[in-house]
Design a protein around this motif. Structure first.
Motif, PDB file in Angstrom:
ATOM      1  N   TYR A 367      -4.084 -46.251  37.900  1.00 28.91           N
ATOM      2  CA  TYR A 367      -3.603 -44.865  37.866  1.00 28.91           C
ATOM      3  C   TYR A 367      -3.786 -44.172  36.519  1.00 28.91           C
ATOM      4  N   SER A 368      -4.114 -44.938  35.451  1.00 27.92           N
ATOM      5  CA  SER A 368      -4.166 -44.310  34.116  1.00 27.92           C
ATOM      6  C   SER A 368      -5.237 -43.212  34.050  1.00 27.92           C
ATOM      7  N   GLY A 369      -6.391 -43.461  34.691  1.00 26.74           N
ATOM      8  CA  GLY A 369      -7.480 -42.480  34.656  1.00 26.74           C
ATOM      9  C   GLY A 369      -7.068 -41.150  35.281  1.00 26.74           C
ATOM     10  N   ILE A 370      -6.210 -41.231  36.287  1.00 25.23           N
ATOM     11  CA  ILE A 370      -5.779 -39.987  36.967  1.00 25.23           C
ATOM     12  C   ILE A 370      -4.949 -39.135  35.996  1.00 25.23           C
ATOM     13  N   ILE A 371      -4.149 -39.821  35.163  1.00 32.29           N
ATOM     14  CA  ILE A 371      -3.363 -39.076  34.163  1.00 32.29           C
ATOM     15  C   ILE A 371      -4.292 -38.506  33.087  1.00 32.29           C
ATOM     16  N   TYR A 372      -5.214 -39.339  32.583  1.00 30.23           N
ATOM     17  CA  TYR A 372      -6.149 -38.850  31.558  1.00 30.23           C
ATOM     18  C   TYR A 372      -6.889 -37.618  32.071  1.00 30.23           C
ATOM     19  N   ARG A 373      -7.299 -37.681  33.332  1.00 33.84           N
ATOM     20  CA  ARG A 373      -8.044 -36.573  33.928  1.00 33.84           C
ATOM     21  C   ARG A 373      -7.201 -35.302  33.970  1.00 33.84           C
ATOM     22  N   ALA A 374      -5.924 -35.481  34.346  1.00 32.84           N
ATOM     23  CA  ALA A 374      -5.030 -34.311  34.410  1.00 32.84           C
ATOM     24  C   ALA A 374      -4.835 -33.702  33.025  1.00 32.84           C
ATOM     25  N   MET A 375      -4.962 -34.544  31.988  1.00 32.48           N
ATOM     26  CA  MET A 375      -4.809 -34.048  30.608  1.00 32.48           C
ATOM     27  C   MET A 375      -6.069 -33.343  30.122  1.00 32.48           C
ATOM     28  N   GLY A 376      -7.129 -33.418  30.897  1.00 33.52           N
ATOM     29  CA  GLY A 376      -8.389 -32.774  30.496  1.00 33.52           C
ATOM     30  C   GLY A 376      -9.283 -33.689  29.686  1.00 33.52           C
ATOM     31  N   ILE A 377      -8.987 -34.991  29.701  1.00 32.73           N
ATOM     32  CA  ILE A 377      -9.815 -35.935  28.942  1.00 32.73           C
ATOM     33  C   ILE A 377     -10.992 -36.361  29.831  1.00 32.73           C
ATOM     34  N   PRO A 378     -12.232 -36.203  29.331  1.00 31.63           N
ATOM     35  CA  PRO A 378     -13.389 -36.558  30.164  1.00 31.63           C
ATOM     36  C   PRO A 378     -13.435 -38.056  30.488  1.00 31.63           C
ATOM     37  N   THR A 379     -14.004 -38.374  31.642  1.00 37.39           N
ATOM     38  CA  THR A 379     -14.008 -39.763  32.145  1.00 37.39           C
ATOM     39  C   THR A 379     -14.570 -40.756  31.122  1.00 37.39           C
ATOM     40  N   GLU A 380     -15.654 -40.403  30.454  1.00 34.81           N
ATOM     41  CA  GLU A 380     -16.271 -41.345  29.511  1.00 34.81           C
ATOM     42  C   GLU A 380     -15.368 -41.644  28.310  1.00 34.81           C
ATOM     43  N   MET A 381     -14.321 -40.849  28.137  1.00 35.03           N
ATOM     44  CA  MET A 381     -13.417 -41.065  26.994  1.00 35.03           C
ATOM     45  C   MET A 381     -12.220 -41.967  27.348  1.00 35.03           C
ATOM     46  N   PHE A 382     -12.068 -42.324  28.637  1.00 33.31           N
ATOM     47  CA  PHE A 382     -10.871 -43.086  29.034  1.00 33.31           C
ATOM     48  C   PHE A 382     -10.748 -44.401  28.263  1.00 33.31           C
ATOM     49  N   THR A 383     -11.877 -45.126  28.158  1.00 28.57           N
ATOM     50  CA  THR A 383     -11.790 -46.441  27.510  1.00 28.57           C
ATOM     51  C   THR A 383     -11.582 -46.291  26.004  1.00 28.57           C
ATOM     52  N   VAL A 384     -12.037 -45.152  25.453  1.00 23.67           N
ATOM     53  CA  VAL A 384     -11.770 -44.861  24.041  1.00 23.67           C
ATOM     54  C   VAL A 384     -10.253 -44.701  23.837  1.00 23.67           C
ATOM     55  N   MET A 385      -9.601 -44.041  24.794  1.00 27.42           N
ATOM     56  CA  MET A 385      -8.136 -43.882  24.700  1.00 27.42           C
ATOM     57  C   MET A 385      -7.455 -45.257  24.747  1.00 27.42           C
ATOM     58  N   PHE A 386      -7.949 -46.110  25.636  1.00 23.66           N
ATOM     59  CA  PHE A 386      -7.431 -47.477  25.747  1.00 23.66           C
ATOM     60  C   PHE A 386      -7.590 -48.172  24.388  1.00 23.66           C
ATOM     61  N   ALA A 387      -8.759 -47.985  23.746  1.00 25.16           N
ATOM     62  CA  ALA A 387      -9.014 -48.651  22.458  1.00 25.16           C
ATOM     63  C   ALA A 387      -8.028 -48.174  21.388  1.00 25.16           C
ATOM     64  N   VAL A 388      -7.739 -46.861  21.371  1.00 25.07           N
ATOM     65  CA  VAL A 388      -6.776 -46.337  20.385  1.00 25.07           C
ATOM     66  C   VAL A 388      -5.410 -47.001  20.639  1.00 25.07           C
ATOM     67  N   GLY A 389      -5.059 -47.133  21.916  1.00 22.86           N
ATOM     68  CA  GLY A 389      -3.787 -47.781  22.265  1.00 22.86           C
ATOM     69  C   GLY A 389      -3.777 -49.244  21.869  1.00 22.86           C
ATOM     70  N   ARG A 390      -4.887 -49.949  22.081  1.00 23.09           N
ATOM     71  CA  ARG A 390      -4.923 -51.396  21.841  1.00 23.09           C
ATOM     72  C   ARG A 390      -5.045 -51.757  20.359  1.00 23.09           C
ATOM     73  N   LEU A 391      -5.409 -50.771  19.520  1.00 23.03           N
ATOM     74  CA  LEU A 391      -5.643 -51.041  18.101  1.00 23.03           C
ATOM     75  C   LEU A 391      -4.495 -51.818  17.415  1.00 23.03           C
ATOM     76  N   PRO A 392      -3.225 -51.375  17.564  1.00 20.54           N
ATOM     77  CA  PRO A 392      -2.157 -52.136  16.889  1.00 20.54           C
ATOM     78  C   PRO A 392      -2.082 -53.584  17.357  1.00 20.54           C
ATOM     79  N   GLY A 393      -2.353 -53.817  18.639  1.00 25.24           N
ATOM     80  CA  GLY A 393      -2.327 -55.187  19.164  1.00 25.24           C
ATOM     81  C   GLY A 393      -3.427 -56.020  18.513  1.00 25.24           C
ATOM     82  N   TRP A 394      -4.627 -55.464  18.428  1.00 26.92           N
ATOM     83  CA  TRP A 394      -5.736 -56.194  17.787  1.00 26.92           C
ATOM     84  C   TRP A 394      -5.381 -56.517  16.340  1.00 26.92           C
ATOM     85  N   ILE A 395      -4.809 -55.510  15.640  1.00 27.85           N
ATOM     86  CA  ILE A 395      -4.461 -55.729  14.228  1.00 27.85           C
ATOM     87  C   ILE A 395      -3.406 -56.833  14.110  1.00 27.85           C
ATOM     88  N   ALA A 396      -2.377 -56.741  14.969  1.00 25.70           N
ATOM     89  CA  ALA A 396      -1.285 -57.725  14.913  1.00 25.70           C
ATOM     90  C   ALA A 396      -1.821 -59.135  15.153  1.00 25.70           C
TER      91      ALA A 396
END
Ligand code: CMC
Length: 429
Positions: A367-396
Motif C-alpha cells: 500500500y505504500s506506493g498508493i500513498i506516495y502516488r497520492a502525495m504526487g511522488i512519481p513512481t520511479e521515486m518510490f524506492t528512493v523514498m524507501f532508501a531515505v527511510g532506510r538510511l538510519p537503519g543502514w547507518i546503525a
C-alpha cells in the motif's frame, strides 16, 4: 549453565555451543565446526543463518512483531518523528530535547552538497533511473569526503554519520529534479528534515515563488519513513554490513545498500506494485486473472507486494500503511481507483489456498506506493523514498558492526563444478 547442541557427522559427535538472545531466540554457534569436522553449513539465501548478533531491531515473523531498540513500530509510528527514530536506531536510546536539537543542528551544518556534485549529476542521461543515480551520487560523495572514518574515534564516526544523514536527502531530491530537468536546491535549514526533503523535490524553479507545505503530506511521509527505517538483516542491510566489514567507508557501504534495495524483490517492489495495479486496471480490473497468473508456476508473474522472507502471519508495517492509505487519500481528497483494485486483490488472495498455505500476506510495499502516488511522488521515486527511510537503519547496522569489530564477511561454498582437467589447445577442442 549454557546450552550445547550435539551433531553427529560420520559417526563422530561434535558439541556446538548455543547462543540465546534476549527474546529467547536460539542459534547454534557453528564457527568451530569446520575446523573440527571439515564440514560447513549450506544455506542459500541465508534463509536460516544468523550473520551477526545485533541489539538494534527485533522481529518476530510468526507473531507479526517489529521493534526498534525495544519500542514497538506501532508506538513509534504514532508518537515519534523520523529524526527521533533515526537517533534511537543509531545511538540506542531516544534522544532528550537537547540531544535531538544538537543532532538536528549538526545535520543542518553539513547539509550543503559540494557544487561539483552537480557536474557528476549532469553526466547522467535524463532517462536514468533515480535509484541508479542515487547509488552513484552516494558513492561519488566519497570523492569529496576522502578521509576514511576512524572507527576508534566516536567523534569521527559521529561526523560521518551526520554528514551522510545531511547530504543523502539532498541527493535523493536531486535525482527527481534531474528527471524533470529542474533547478537543484540545497536544504532549507529553517524547516524540518522531512519537510525540507519535500521542498527540495517540489519547489518551483523560480526560488521567489513561495512553496506551500502540506501538513498531511509531511506527516504521512514522516510516518512512512519511520516504518521503513530498519528491518534487521534484510538484503540491503546485509549488503551494507558486508561491504563495511572490509573496512570500506560508510558512504561506499551505503551506496552498495542503495543498489541492493533497488531490486524488485526488495525495495523496488513498491514501484512494481503500482505498475502491476496499473496493468490490472488497464486490463479491465479482473483481479482473479492475475491471481491465477501468480499461482501458475510456468508464468514468471508474482503478486508484487505479497510475501515476505520472515513475516508468516502479517507484516505489522502493512497494517499501519493500509490504514494510513485510507486516511491520507481521504484527507487529500484523492480518489484513486487502484486503491480499490489493491483491496480487491488482497481480499481474493487472502481467501485463496495458494496464498493461505504459503502464508503470503501483503507486505510493507503493497500500500505504500498508493500513498506516495497520492502525495504526487512519481513512481520511479518510490524506492528512493524507501532508501531515505532506510538510511538510519543502514547507518546503525554499519556502526554496530564496526564497533563490535566484526570480521570481514566471507561465506564459504560447496563447489559443484568440473574436477581437475587439462587445458587443450584451441585446434584440438
Ligand atoms: N506471488 C506468488 N507466489 C509467491 C509470492 C508472490 N508474491 N511470494 C512467494 N511466493 C511463493 C513462491 O513461489 C514459493 O512457492 P513454492 O513453495 O510453491 O515454490 C513460496 O511462495 C515461497 O516463496 P519464496 O520465493 O521461496 O520465498 P522467499 O522468502 O525466498 O521470498 C519474497 C520472499 C519477498 C522475495 C517473495 O515473497 C516475493 O518475491 N514477493 C514479491 C516481491 C515483494 O513484494 N518484495 C518486497 C518484500 S518486503 C520489502 C522489503 O523489505 O524488501
Amino acid at each position: 549453565m549454557s546450552k550445547v547442541a550435539t551433531i553427529k557427522i560420520d559417526g563422530k559427535t561434535y558439541d556446538l555451543p548455543m547462543v540465546v538472545g534476549t527474546e529467547k531466540e536460539v542459534a547454534l554457534d557453528i564457527t568451530q565446526l569446520r575446523g573440527q569436522s571439515g564440514a560447513i553449513t549450506l544455506d542459500p539465501g541465508y534463509k536460516n543463518t544468523g550473520a551477526c548478533e545485533s541489539a538494534i531491531t527485533f522481529l518476530d515473523g510468526e507473531e507479526g512483531i517489529l521493534r526498534y531498540r525495544g519500542y514497538s513500530i506501532e508506538e513509534l509510528a504514532e508518537k515519534a518523528d523520523f529524526l527521533e527514530v533515526a537517533y534511537l536506531l543509531i545511538f540506542g536510546e531516544l534522544p532528550t530535547q537537547t540531544q535531538l536539537q544538537k543532532f538536528n543542528t549538526d545535520i543542518l551544518d553539513q547539509s550543503i552538497v559540494n557544487e561539483d556534485m552537480k557536474t557528476v549529476l549532469k553526466g547522467f542521461p535524463q532517462t536514468a533511473h533515480p535509484m541508479g543515480v542515487l547509488s552513484s551520487l552516494t558513492s561519488a560523495l566519497t570523492a569529496f569526503n576522502p578521509k576514511s572514518v576512524n572507527v576508534d574515534s566516536e567523534e569521527d564516526m559521529y561526523r560521518a554519520i551526520v554528514k551522510i544523514l545531511a547530504k543523502f536527502p539532498v541527493l535523493a531530491a536531486w535525482t527527481l529534479r534531474k528527471k524533470n530537468d529542474q533547478v537543484l536546491y540545497n536544504k532549507d535549514t529553517n524547516i524540518g528534515y522531512v519537510e525540507s526533503l519535500l521542498k527540495m523535490m517540489f519547489q518551483d524553479d523560480n526560488p521567489k515563488k513561495s512553496y506551500r507545505q502540506n501538513k498531511v503530506v509531511v506527516n504521512a511521509l514522516d510516518k512512512l519513513l519511520i516504518l521503513h527505517a530498519d528491518h534487521e538483516q534484510n538484503c540491503s542491510t546485509s549488503t551494507v554490513r558486508i561491504v563495511g566489514s572490509s573496512h570500506a567507508g560508510l558512504f561506499a557501504s551505503i551506496s552498495a545498500g542503495v543498489s541492493a534495495l533497488w531490486g524488485p524483490l526488495h525495495g523496488g517492489a513498491n514501484q512494481a506494485v503500482i505498475e502491476m495495479l496499473e496493468e490490472i486496471k488497464a486490463d479491465g480490473g479482473d483481479t482473479s486473472k492475475f491471481i491465477a497468473k501468480a499461482k501458475d508456476k510456468d508464468d514468471p508473474f508474482r503478486l508484487m507486494g505479497f510475501g515476505h522472507r520472515v513475516y508468516k502471519n502479517f507484516d505489522p508495517r502493512a497494517r499501519i500503511i493500509k490504514k494510513a492509505a485510507d486516511e491520507v487519500l481521504g484527507q487529500l481528497g484523492v480518489d484513486d481507483p487502484i486503491l480499490e483494485i489493491a483491496k480487491g486483490l488482497e481480499k481474493t488472495a487472502l481467501e485463496d489456498p495458494y496464498f493461505v498455505d504459503r502464508k503470503l500476506y501483503p507486505n510493507v510495499d503493497f500500500y505504500s506506493g498508493i500513498i506516495y502516488r497520492a502525495m504526487g511522488i512519481p513512481t520511479e521515486m518510490f524506492t528512493v523514498m524507501f532508501a531515505v527511510g532506510r538510511l538510519p537503519g543502514w547507518i546503525a547496522q554499519w556502526r554496530e558492526m564496526r564497533l563490535r569489530k566484526e570480521p570481514i564477511g566471507r561465506p564459504r561454498q560447496i563447489y559443484i563444478g568440473e574436477t581437475k582437467r587439462s587445458f587443450k589447445e584451441i585446434e584440438k577442442r
